[in-house]
Design an enzyme around this catalytic site. Structure first.
Site, mmCIF file in Angstrom:
data_model
loop_
_atom_site.group_PDB
_atom_site.id
_atom_site.type_symbol
_atom_site.label_atom_id
_atom_site.label_comp_id
_atom_site.label_asym_id
_atom_site.label_seq_id
_atom_site.Cartn_x
_atom_site.Cartn_y
_atom_site.Cartn_z
ATOM 1 N N ARG A 172 29.432 4.246 -2.874
ATOM 2 C CA ARG A 172 28.478 5.064 -2.115
ATOM 3 C C ARG A 172 27.327 5.535 -2.983
ATOM 4 O O ARG A 172 27.511 5.994 -4.094
ATOM 5 C CB ARG A 172 29.181 6.302 -1.553
ATOM 6 C CG ARG A 172 30.547 6.035 -1.004
ATOM 7 C CD ARG A 172 31.270 7.316 -0.599
ATOM 8 N NE ARG A 172 30.617 8.037 0.478
ATOM 9 C CZ ARG A 172 31.004 9.237 0.887
ATOM 10 N NH1 ARG A 172 32.008 9.878 0.283
ATOM 11 N NH2 ARG A 172 30.362 9.826 1.877
ATOM 12 N N CYS A 210 -9.992 24.981 -2.770
ATOM 13 C CA CYS A 210 -10.310 24.786 -1.357
ATOM 14 C C CYS A 210 -10.169 23.333 -0.930
ATOM 15 O O CYS A 210 -10.511 22.974 0.181
ATOM 16 C CB CYS A 210 -11.707 25.303 -1.042
ATOM 17 S SG CYS A 210 -12.990 24.360 -1.872
ATOM 18 N N GLY A 235 20.969 7.955 4.840
ATOM 19 C CA GLY A 235 20.809 6.604 5.367
ATOM 20 C C GLY A 235 19.770 5.757 4.656
ATOM 21 O O GLY A 235 19.541 4.620 5.032
ATOM 22 N N ARG A 277 27.120 18.637 2.635
ATOM 23 C CA ARG A 277 25.808 18.913 2.053
ATOM 24 C C ARG A 277 25.141 19.981 2.907
ATOM 25 O O ARG A 277 25.564 20.220 4.040
ATOM 26 C CB ARG A 277 24.943 17.651 2.002
ATOM 27 C CG ARG A 277 24.630 17.098 3.376
ATOM 28 C CD ARG A 277 23.849 15.783 3.288
ATOM 29 N NE ARG A 277 23.835 15.137 4.581
ATOM 30 C CZ ARG A 277 23.780 13.823 4.776
ATOM 31 N NH1 ARG A 277 23.743 13.008 3.750
ATOM 32 N NH2 ARG A 277 23.752 13.328 5.985
ATOM 33 N N SER A 320 -14.447 27.764 -7.166
ATOM 34 C CA SER A 320 -13.519 27.258 -6.170
ATOM 35 C C SER A 320 -13.302 25.791 -6.499
ATOM 36 O O SER A 320 -14.251 25.008 -6.553
ATOM 37 C CB SER A 320 -14.115 27.419 -4.775
ATOM 38 O OG SER A 320 -13.217 26.858 -3.836
ATOM 39 N N HIS A 353 21.591 8.354 13.875
ATOM 40 C CA HIS A 353 20.502 8.175 12.915
ATOM 41 C C HIS A 353 19.188 8.716 13.471
ATOM 42 O O HIS A 353 18.480 9.473 12.818
ATOM 43 C CB HIS A 353 20.352 6.684 12.577
ATOM 44 C CG HIS A 353 19.187 6.388 11.697
ATOM 45 N ND1 HIS A 353 17.954 6.042 12.205
ATOM 46 C CD2 HIS A 353 19.044 6.459 10.353
ATOM 47 C CE1 HIS A 353 17.103 5.876 11.201
ATOM 48 N NE2 HIS A 353 17.746 6.125 10.065
ATOM 49 N N ASP A 384 -13.022 16.192 -4.112
ATOM 50 C CA ASP A 384 -13.987 15.472 -4.945
ATOM 51 C C ASP A 384 -13.489 15.356 -6.379
ATOM 52 O O ASP A 384 -13.628 14.312 -7.012
ATOM 53 C CB ASP A 384 -15.349 16.184 -4.925
ATOM 54 C CG ASP A 384 -16.257 15.615 -3.839
ATOM 55 O OD1 ASP A 384 -16.421 14.385 -3.820
ATOM 56 O OD2 ASP A 384 -16.772 16.396 -3.025
ATOM 57 N N MET A 396 19.720 4.834 1.409
ATOM 58 C CA MET A 396 20.268 3.876 0.450
ATOM 59 C C MET A 396 21.589 3.345 1.002
ATOM 60 O O MET A 396 21.953 3.633 2.120
ATOM 61 C CB MET A 396 20.428 4.549 -0.896
ATOM 62 C CG MET A 396 19.074 4.852 -1.511
ATOM 63 S SD MET A 396 19.239 5.718 -3.039
ATOM 64 C CE MET A 396 20.050 7.190 -2.514
ATOM 65 N N TYR A 437 -6.335 32.562 -5.400
ATOM 66 C CA TYR A 437 -6.011 32.225 -4.016
ATOM 67 C C TYR A 437 -6.020 30.722 -3.794
ATOM 68 O O TYR A 437 -6.561 29.961 -4.598
ATOM 69 C CB TYR A 437 -6.995 32.898 -3.034
ATOM 70 C CG TYR A 437 -8.399 32.325 -3.077
ATOM 71 C CD1 TYR A 437 -8.748 31.216 -2.303
ATOM 72 C CD2 TYR A 437 -9.383 32.891 -3.893
ATOM 73 C CE1 TYR A 437 -10.019 30.680 -2.344
ATOM 74 C CE2 TYR A 437 -10.660 32.366 -3.941
ATOM 75 C CZ TYR A 437 -10.971 31.252 -3.171
ATOM 76 O OH TYR A 437 -12.223 30.715 -3.217
ATOM 77 N N LYS A 450 25.917 14.006 -3.464
ATOM 78 C CA LYS A 450 27.208 13.619 -2.892
ATOM 79 C C LYS A 450 28.308 13.752 -3.934
ATOM 80 O O LYS A 450 29.358 14.344 -3.678
ATOM 81 C CB LYS A 450 27.117 12.172 -2.383
ATOM 82 C CG LYS A 450 28.167 11.803 -1.382
ATOM 83 C CD LYS A 450 27.991 10.350 -0.921
ATOM 84 C CE LYS A 450 26.829 10.198 0.034
ATOM 85 N NZ LYS A 450 26.442 8.784 0.238
ATOM 86 N N ARG A 474 -17.955 25.093 5.619
ATOM 87 C CA ARG A 474 -18.856 23.958 5.368
ATOM 88 C C ARG A 474 -20.023 24.090 6.323
ATOM 89 O O ARG A 474 -19.855 23.934 7.526
ATOM 90 C CB ARG A 474 -18.151 22.637 5.622
ATOM 91 C CG ARG A 474 -16.863 22.452 4.850
ATOM 92 C CD ARG A 474 -16.205 21.160 5.358
ATOM 93 N NE ARG A 474 -14.839 21.029 4.910
ATOM 94 C CZ ARG A 474 -13.802 21.579 5.520
ATOM 95 N NH1 ARG A 474 -13.973 22.336 6.593
ATOM 96 N NH2 ARG A 474 -12.587 21.400 5.050
ATOM 97 N N ARG A 534 -20.449 27.704 1.751
ATOM 98 C CA ARG A 534 -20.983 26.692 0.844
ATOM 99 C C ARG A 534 -22.312 26.153 1.365
ATOM 100 O O ARG A 534 -22.452 25.859 2.546
ATOM 101 C CB ARG A 534 -19.983 25.533 0.733
ATOM 102 C CG ARG A 534 -20.477 24.417 -0.165
ATOM 103 C CD ARG A 534 -19.465 23.303 -0.274
ATOM 104 N NE ARG A 534 -19.381 22.527 0.952
ATOM 105 C CZ ARG A 534 -18.516 21.520 1.117
ATOM 106 N NH1 ARG A 534 -17.649 21.225 0.173
ATOM 107 N NH2 ARG A 534 -18.505 20.841 2.244
#
Ligand code: ADP
Ligand code: MG
Ligand code: MG
Length: 874
Positions: free
Chosen positions: A92, A830, A101, A336, A763, A454, A768, A103, A850, A22, A560, A616
């Site tokens: 402000r 993964c 909205g 904005r 991978s 809002h 986990d 804060m 990847y 702002k 899986r 897997r």
């Protein structure tokens, strides 16, 4: 000396980190010569300093504020608390990232019992003066002193009722005077002291309150949802007031340069005559469309359009602006880059490229990857829509289709969602406190407020369907009823909302999957050109695999195999295998599973054609497959010709205190190699079959889970290789395959150089890896992580967004060590993180090949990968 306070003239749009969005934009608009009420910005660094000081403004910062205030006073010729020409200001909030909205803001600061009289006299408009004063008392009590707003609102309602009027703007000077008196009395009753009369104290109190609001619960929640770090802090803007509540030639409004719901290029806005600040957004009265301003005040309208157009061209993006008209003079108060739906984001990005304002790469950075999810959501079935008759209509505030059970408070909506229900939240209007309930809802319906209210703004930001301002609806929030078209609906009744038309339907309308539009395809094409990371998917069925391919998946990063065993037909074989106490019986059961497993893999290979597929081996602890109740146990005993006691005894043997860290993953293979043998055989036979029948060149990738030690990996890899080589030799067809591992145990990451001697790919199983690194489980952490967020200990859910500092370091280290041993090692991720944009960026930066994620997140990952590549190129 650090500079903590900047006059609007001293800043610019590039200083957003320091001045907040702002403040930076107010400075930029000042530089562009636009009509901005002047003021100054206290920086985000001052906010951090305030927190570092245990909630105090240091003398140094205070002095800089004093100087800036003195400069503002001499520039405006007004004085804070002055009785000749009093200065009134707004205070402000404004963070680096826009948090609409979330804060707090205080208007009309500088008012007191004396100043209000001066303002009344000077403006010859006592109604305006008292309206401003009562508003100030309300906002100050709420924001600075944290008095509940509710009681003040009740006082307003009471006076309106007494006077038989409906709207705030019908209150007379006397009414407003009475309200101010009542408010002050309320203040004193609750706080035991008088309402502060010294404007300078008011100012310092307000600045501190804005700093504090950075850590209010809804701001924390919003940051958490939007990946905004807690240490950014908020800036505070102190700005001379201009007044939209001076009468019928004054007003206040908000506008977008393009339609934030569809992206269409047309001015879109709303305003209210004789109103101030949040009145438009709060939905107190239903505002007029901006086009009416052309008739009301043609000169002002023309100037407004000029400035709005200039701003859009300057920022080269759709602008969301706030303005105020004080006695026919126009002021801009904020601009904005506007929040928008995913459909709008795509359209605006593509249009800006076509309009020559943006390059393709710049356009790619304008769309939030997570937003794309909205485009993949289902919409109402056309046939069902045609046959359904709307029971009412509101404003189409945020597109999408929502069907769910009605709830009337954010709290109830949240609880119902947690209980697994689809929820439609119906409110008179929403306020920032409702954010969690809104996030839990499929759709939002409000009675009051326009398309910039809002509810509308927040819903669009979250990609949630919203129908706003349905004035014909009657909602009783206490009785929890909605009355529409003569029918009363209660909590728990089904209702359906169409956010694109504003139509409201009774009942639970069926939906169909989304279609991918032209803009989307074109845009994703640019993303594919820009990215380096490949995007695979986690898919266990041919159907998921096909969906993912449609969304652009380039392979499968994780299949899986255990999911297939839960099938009704198969679980008995699986249970029989588990219950066997000797290898021969186990092999007999596995033999029955082999053809089924082979069919699964054939389906997946066919769906993926020649794209790489990582499969897997069995991962979960065996007891997960056991019967869950007595009846099923009895069934199993009968099938196996065992007694109930015997079955139960075996089940008891399989019980583990901490199964997540128990007998699972490759450890199963060490005990029961025959399971891995069966799976390896099924994988290779399936690949050979599809190669023969379809001619696809398939190179199976066999992944061994939960490895923590090279010898353990070697043992399992040998088991797999023996079977695979034999099957390939027997077939007389040539086939290469890869053996790799998951890196999901910290020890595997730490010894990755050794692991890579055998593993041909890694991978990263970051689900986990995260729980093992943090030492808390994904299933249990939910119960206490909420407290960690609330106390700013953790800011993000480490299971949703990769923890760069800890878990990420293990990923980085393992990638480096793996490459050192085996330069051509193939690296992917993964875990859930593979579809999280911030985590994807991390994966790009540490050089993975990847990411793999669930099918619906593939487009998100493609865009995130493109953005990461563009950002890294700088
Ligand atoms: P938010 O970030 O929640 O939008 P703002 O700081 O923008 O909060 O303020 C809320 C409203 O108050 C804005 O709509 C703006 O119109 C009004 N407002 C803020 N400062 C002033 C001012 N100096 N004069 C008149 N209105 C103001
Ligand atoms: Mg604002
Ligand atoms: Mg795992």
């Amino acid at each position: 000396m650090t500079k903590y306070v900047y006059h609007f003239r001293e800043g610019n749009a590039q200083m957003r980190n320091l001045l907040g969005g702002k403040g930076a934009n107010l400075a930029e608009m000042t530089r562009l010569g636009m009509p901005i009420p002047q003021g100054f910005t206290v920086t985000t660094e001052a906010c951090n300093d305030y927190y570092a000081n245990g909630g105090a403004i240091s003398p140094e910062i205070k002095e800089q504020i004093d100087q800036a205030l003195a400069a503002l006073e001499s520039e405006t010729g007004k004085k804070l608390g002055g009785i000749d020409n009093p200065l009134l200001v707004s205070v402000r909030s404004g963070a680096r990232a826009s948090m609409p909205g979330m804060m707090d803001t205080i208007l009309n600061l500088g008012m007191n019992d004396q100043v209000v009289e001066v303002v009344a006299r000077k403006t010859a408009n006592p109604r305006f003066a008292w309206d401003s004063y009562r508003r100030f008392i309300q906002m100050y009590s709420d924001v600075v002193m944290e008095l509940s707003k509710k009681h003040f609102e009740e006082l307003i309602d009471a006076i309106k009722e007494k006077r038989g009027i409906k709207f705030d703007n019908e209150l007379t000077t006397e009414d407003l005077q009475e309200l101010a008196a009542q408010f002050k009395a309320e203040y004193k009753a609750k706080l035991g002291e008088d309402f502060p009369q010294d404007p300078y104290d008011q100012l310092m109190g307000a600045i501190k309150a804005v700093f504090r609001s950075w850590n209010n619960p809804r701001a924390i929640y919003y940051r958490h949802m939007n990946d905004i770090p807690g240490d950014w802090g908020t800036a505070v803007n102190v700005q001379m007031m201009v007044f939209g509540n001076m009468g019928d030639t004054s007003g206040t409004g908000v506008a977008f340069t393009r339609d934030p719901a569809t992206g269409e290029k047309r001015m879109f806005g709303e305003y209210l005559i004789n109103a101030q600040g949040e009145d438009v957004v709060a939905g107190i009265r239903t505002p007029k469309p901006i086009t009416v301003l052309e008739q009301d005040m043609p000169q002002v309208y023309k100037q407004f359009i000029d400035i709005a157009t200039t701003l859009e061209n300057h920022y080269r993006d759709m602008q969301d602006m706030e303005f105020t008209i004080e006695e026919e003079k126009l002021y801009f108060l904020q601009t904005r880059n506007g929040k928008r739906t995913a459909a709008a984001a795509l359209k605006v990005a593509v249009d800006l490229v076509d309009e020559g304002l943006r390059t393709e790469e710049e356009a790619l950075l304008m769309v939030e990857p997570k937003q794309l999810d909205q485009l993949l959501h289902p919409r109402f079935d056309d046939k069902a829509l045609k046959n359904a008759k709307p029971i009412g209509k509101g404003l189409p505030a945020s597109p999408g289709s929502a069907a769910g059970k009605l709830y009337f408070s954010a709290e109830d909506a949240k609880n119902a969602h947690a209980a697994g229900r689809r929820v439609v939240l119906a409110r008179l209007e929403t306020s920032p406190e409702d954010i969690e309930g809104m996030a839990a809802s499929e759709g939002i319906l409000t009675v009051r407020g326009g398309r910039t209210s809002h509810a509308a703004v927040v819903a669009r930001g979250m990609g949630t369907c919203c129908v706003a301002g349905c004035g014909e609806a009657k909602i009783d929030e206490d009785k929890k009823t909605l009355t529409l078209g003569g029918v009363t609906y209660r909590e728990g009744d089904y209702i359906s909302l169409d956010g694109s038309t504003g139509n409201i339907y009774a009942g639970d309308l069926p939906t169909v999957p989304a279609q991918i539009t032209g803009d989307f395809g074109r845009f994703m094409g640019w993303a594919d050109k820009a990215r380096r990371l490949k995007v695979r998917t986690n898919a266990d069925t041919p159907r998921d695999a096909r969906t993912a391919v449609q969304f652009g998946a380039e392979g499968i990063g994780l299949t899986r195999t255990e999911h297939m065993f839960f099938d009704e037909e198969r679980i008995p074989c699986m249970q029989q295998m588990i219950m066997s106490d000797n290898e021969d019986d186990r092999r007999a059961a596995l033999k029955k599973l082999l053809p089924m497993q082979r069919e699964d893999f054939i389906g997946i290979y066919e769906a993926m054609e020649e794209r790489p597929v990582t499969i897997r081996l069995l991962d979960p602890p065996l007891h997960e497959f056991l019967p869950k109740n007595e009846e099923d146990f009895a069934d199993l005993a009968k099938r196996m010709g065992l007694s109930m006691t015997q079955v139960k005894a075996r089940a008891a043997e399989l019980h583990e205190f901490n199964p997540m860290m128990g007998h699972r993953g490759c450890r199963l293979c060490v005990t029961y190699p025959e399971i891995a043998e069966m799976q390896a055989q099924a994988i290779i036979e399936a690949a050979l079959y599809v190669k023969k029948t379809k001619g696809y060149d398939i190179k199976p990738e066999i992944m061994i889970p939960l490895v923590g030690e090279i010898k353990e990996l070697n043992y399992v890899a040998d088991v797999v290789r023996k079977v695979a080589d034999r099957v390939i030799a027997d077939s007389g067809v040539e086939m290469e395959y890869l053996i790799g591992t998951m890196i999901e145990i910290p020890r595997a990451a730490l010894t990755a150089d050794r692991i890579a001697e055998t593993a041909q790919f890694f991978s990263f199983g970051t689900n986990d890896l995260t729980q093992m690194t943090f030492g808390f489980s994904r299933d249990d952490a939910g119960a206490f992580l909420g407290d960690y967020y609330a106390k700013n200990i953790y800011e993000f859910d480490p299971f949703a967004r990769l923890d760069f500092d800890g878990v990420g370091q293990l990923v980085k280290l393992a990638a480096e060590k793996g490459r050192a041993t085996r330069p051509d090692i193939h690296l992917g991720i993964c875990g859930e993180h593979g579809g999280d944009p911030a985590s994807v960026e991390f994966c790009h930066n540490v050089g993975l090949d990847y990411v793999s994620c669930s099918p619906y997140r593939v487009p998100i990952a493609r865009l995130a990968a493109a953005q990461a590549a563009i950002k890294a190129r700088g």
